[in-house]
Write a protein that holds these residues in place. Structure first.
Motif, mmCIF file in Angstrom:
data_model
loop_
_atom_site.group_PDB
_atom_site.id
_atom_site.type_symbol
_atom_site.label_atom_id
_atom_site.label_comp_id
_atom_site.label_asym_id
_atom_site.label_seq_id
_atom_site.Cartn_x
_atom_site.Cartn_y
_atom_site.Cartn_z
ATOM 1 N N HIS A 102 65.024 60.192 27.837
ATOM 2 C CA HIS A 102 65.373 59.943 26.432
ATOM 3 C C HIS A 102 65.492 58.443 26.172
ATOM 4 O O HIS A 102 64.968 57.932 25.175
ATOM 5 C CB HIS A 102 66.672 60.667 26.066
ATOM 6 C CG HIS A 102 67.010 60.555 24.623
ATOM 7 N ND1 HIS A 102 67.835 59.559 24.121
ATOM 8 C CD2 HIS A 102 66.616 61.284 23.544
ATOM 9 C CE1 HIS A 102 67.938 59.697 22.819
ATOM 10 N NE2 HIS A 102 67.205 60.719 22.441
ATOM 11 N N HIS A 106 62.921 55.917 23.730
ATOM 12 C CA HIS A 106 63.479 55.211 22.573
ATOM 13 C C HIS A 106 63.701 53.736 22.880
ATOM 14 O O HIS A 106 64.762 53.176 22.622
ATOM 15 C CB HIS A 106 64.774 55.876 22.118
ATOM 16 C CG HIS A 106 64.554 57.267 21.638
ATOM 17 N ND1 HIS A 106 64.547 58.355 22.486
ATOM 18 C CD2 HIS A 106 64.273 57.748 20.406
ATOM 19 C CE1 HIS A 106 64.293 59.450 21.793
ATOM 20 N NE2 HIS A 106 64.116 59.110 20.531
ATOM 21 N N HIS A 108 63.382 49.711 22.656
ATOM 22 C CA HIS A 108 63.342 48.715 21.580
ATOM 23 C C HIS A 108 62.801 47.411 22.143
ATOM 24 O O HIS A 108 63.136 47.027 23.256
ATOM 25 C CB HIS A 108 64.745 48.435 21.035
ATOM 26 C CG HIS A 108 65.349 49.594 20.321
ATOM 27 N ND1 HIS A 108 65.090 49.863 19.002
ATOM 28 C CD2 HIS A 108 66.200 50.554 20.739
ATOM 29 C CE1 HIS A 108 65.762 50.928 18.638
ATOM 30 N NE2 HIS A 108 66.441 51.382 19.673
ATOM 31 N N GLY A 146 70.197 53.846 19.518
ATOM 32 C CA GLY A 146 69.595 53.589 20.824
ATOM 33 C C GLY A 146 69.645 52.141 21.240
ATOM 34 O O GLY A 146 68.775 51.664 21.970
#
Length: 183
Positions: A102, A106, A108, A146
Motif C-alpha cells: 500500500h 501511494h 509521492h 500518505g
C-alpha cells in the motif's frame, strides 16, 4: 518488480520489503548515513530512481531528511505508525506485506521549493496546530494523504513539497471530521 531502489534502514527492513514485493534495496545502516551510502543512493537515483521507505519514527524521519537533502528528487513512501508497530516496536520490519505494498502504491515525489497550496492559516483553522488534538489530527491527515506524521511546521512543508492540492486537503479533512480521528 519495482524499478526504483528502495532506501531502508537495515537488513530486517530489506527482508520485509522482499516478502511484499520484488525490489532491490539500499540499507543505510542506521541514522548515521555516511558518504559511501549517499554515493550509492545518488548513483541509484541517476540509473533507476529511488524510493525512501524508512521507519515512521524520529530516526526514520532523520534518515529521510538526510537522504532527501543530499539526493534531490527522491520519491517517498510512508507506512502509518499503527501499521508498522508490533509489541511496542516501530519499524518497517513490523509491517505486513499488504501495508508495504500500500505504501509503495501511494508514493509521492518531492518538489523542493514548490509553492505552498495550503497556507499556515489553513492548518490553524483545520486544527492541525494549536489545538488540543492537533497531533492526532496531523497523524490522521498524514495517514490519509500518505505523507506520514510530522509536526505542524513540517506538515506545512510536506504539503508543499508533495504538491498536495487544496481539494485533496479538504477531502481528507472532511473524512477526519466526519468519521472521527483515525490515526
Amino acid at each position: 518488480m519495482i524499478k526504483e531502489l528502495i532506501v531502508v534502514e537495515g537488513k530486517s527492513d530489506t527482508v520485509a520489503i522482499k516478502r511484499a514485493v520484488k525490489a532491490d534495496t539500499i540499507e543505510t545502516g542506521g541514522s548515521a548515513v555516511d558518504r559511501k551510502v549517499i554515493g550509492k543512493i545518488a548513483l541509484a537515483m541517476e540509473r533507476r530512481g529511488v524510493i525512501i521507505l524508512t521507519d515512521p519514527d524520529h530516526a526514520g524521519e532523520r534518515i529521510r531528511k538526510i537522504v532527501s537533502s543530499k539526493v534531490p528528487g527522491c520519491k517517498h513512501a510512508f507506512i502509518p505508525e499503527k501499521d508498522a508497530t508490533r509489541k511496542g516496536d516501530i519499524g518497517v520490519e513490523n509491517a505486513s506485506p499488504e501495508a508495504i505494498r500500500h505504501a509503495l502504491e501511494h508514493v509521492h515525489t518531492s518538489f523542493e521549493g514548490a509553492p505552498a497550496l495550503i497556507r499556515m492559516e489553513d492548518l490553524m483553522a483545520a486544527g492541525m496546530m494549536v489545538h488540543p488534538r492537533a497531533a492526532e489530527r496531523r497523524m490522521a491527515l498524514g495517514n490519509l494523504l500518505g505523507i506520514g506524521y510530522c509536526n505542524g511546521k513540517q506538515l506545512y512543508k510536506r504539503l508543499a513539497m508533495f504538491g498536495i492540492t487544496r481539494e485533496e486537503f479538504s477531502i481528507a479533512l472532511a473524512q477526519i471530521d466526519q468519521g472521527g480521528i483515525t490515526s
